[in-house]
Design an enzyme around this catalytic site. Structure first.
Site, PDB file in Angstrom:
ATOM      1  N   ARG A  53     -22.330  14.555 -13.276  1.00  0.00           N
ATOM      2  CA  ARG A  53     -21.752  14.777 -14.577  1.00  0.00           C
ATOM      3  C   ARG A  53     -22.715  14.073 -15.667  1.00  0.00           C
ATOM      4  NH1 ARG A  53     -15.516  12.821 -13.760  1.00  0.00           N
ATOM      5  NH2 ARG A  53     -14.832  14.576 -12.275  1.00  0.00           N
ATOM      6  N   ASP A  55     -24.308  13.089 -19.239  1.00  0.00           N
ATOM      7  CA  ASP A  55     -23.900  12.781 -20.565  1.00  0.00           C
ATOM      8  C   ASP A  55     -23.969  13.687 -21.560  1.00  0.00           C
ATOM      9  OD1 ASP A  55     -22.447  10.623 -19.318  1.00  0.00           O
ATOM     10  OD2 ASP A  55     -24.438   9.301 -19.705  1.00  0.00           O
ATOM     11  N   TYR A 114     -34.022  12.237 -11.449  1.00  0.00           N
ATOM     12  CA  TYR A 114     -34.226  12.168 -12.933  1.00  0.00           C
ATOM     13  C   TYR A 114     -35.456  12.075 -13.414  1.00  0.00           C
ATOM     14  CZ  TYR A 114     -29.027  12.158 -13.409  1.00  0.00           C
ATOM     15  OH  TYR A 114     -27.671  12.668 -13.264  1.00  0.00           O
ATOM     16  N   ARG A 201     -30.707   5.378 -18.273  1.00  0.00           N
ATOM     17  CA  ARG A 201     -31.208   5.080 -19.620  1.00  0.00           C
ATOM     18  C   ARG A 201     -30.957   3.711 -20.070  1.00  0.00           C
ATOM     19  NH1 ARG A 201     -26.444   8.567 -22.646  1.00  0.00           N
ATOM     20  NH2 ARG A 201     -27.237   7.422 -24.507  1.00  0.00           N
TER      21      ARG A 201
END
Length: 249
Positions: A53, A55, A114, A201
């Site tokens: 999921r 953001d 990522y 992040r």
């Protein structure tokens, strides 16, 4: 009901994230409504289930989802029709294939990859606006890479976990993280079976402190050992983050 596996890319800007929500538009909602329109169905939309999921504002080039349909479609026909009904949203289905009845896009994933992109120059981005984190000062990529090595392995990542994270445990195994200079950009790549909420992040925001010379690489190890969100750096904005691939057995 046949099950299909879809590989999807999308620009996360303008979406409230992957998940369908009561307020704002989620990528999940866009795909489900496109499926509903293509199939000409009445009643509720088919529900799609994603590997992760993402953001609000986070992008994807290799998101994987599965969906069960009450009709048997050739994957090529489904791909063409679905992309037609996704217009003009910045969402594209790259591949569709039949999947085993027990395939689960989230539970069967063995690794998620990522990439975070930082544009560290004084002029702001033009073409890449919304796809990179603009930092108007030059960063030391070598020092950032040295610092990132402290994060490799199995650790309590509480310092790199958002307060609203719903994971039952802060323990995660970071299989790969690297920081590389790529022309005018710095790329931070990370791989794990799963990540905590905002983990990538926060790691990037912390590594930026090292790149600026405000922290030494060893400070990242201390932040990790503290197991306290207040010990790490800020949360980097979503713009530069992209889910690039999901691995399966």
């Amino acid at each position: 009901m046949p099950r299909y596996r879809l590989t999807i890319e999308y620009h996360g800007g303008g979406f409230v994230g992957w998940q369908r929500q009561a307020s704002g538009l989620g990528v999940q909602q866009v795909i489900e409504e496109a499926l509903h329109a293509m199939l000409g169905q009445r009643g509720p939309c088919p529900e799609v289930f994603a590997a992760g999921r993402t953001d609000a504002g986070v992008h994807a080039r290799g998101q994987v989802v599965h969906v069960d349909l009450d009709a048997d479609f050739a994957p090529e026909r489904l791909l063409t029709g679905l992309n037609f009904h996704l217009r003009p949203r910045p969402v594209s289905v790259l591949r569709i294939e039949r999947a085993a009845d027990d395939f689960n896009a989230r539970l069967d994933a063995t690794a998620r990859h990522y990439l975070y992109r930082i544009l560290d120059r004084h002029p702001p981005p033009g073409i890449e606006a919304g796809l990179v984190w603009h930092v108007p000062v030059a960063l030391n990529a070598e020092a950032m890479h040295e610092a990132a090595r402290h994060l490799l392995g199995h650790h309590d990542f509480s310092s790199f976990r958002a307060a609203e994270c719903q994971a039952k445990s802060p323990m995660r195994t970071l299989a790969h993280i690297a920081v590389r200079r790529m022309g005018p950009e710095i790329h931070v790549s990370a791989q794990a079976r799963s990540f905590l909420h905002h983990q990538v992040r926060i790691m990037v925001g912390t590594l930026k402190l090292v790149g600026e010379g405000k922290w030494q690489p060893g400070n990242v190890a201390k932040a990790l050992a503290a197991a306290d969100r207040r010990a790490a750096g800020p949360t980097a904005p979503p713009d530069g983050l992209c889910l690039t691939a999901v691995d399966y057995f």
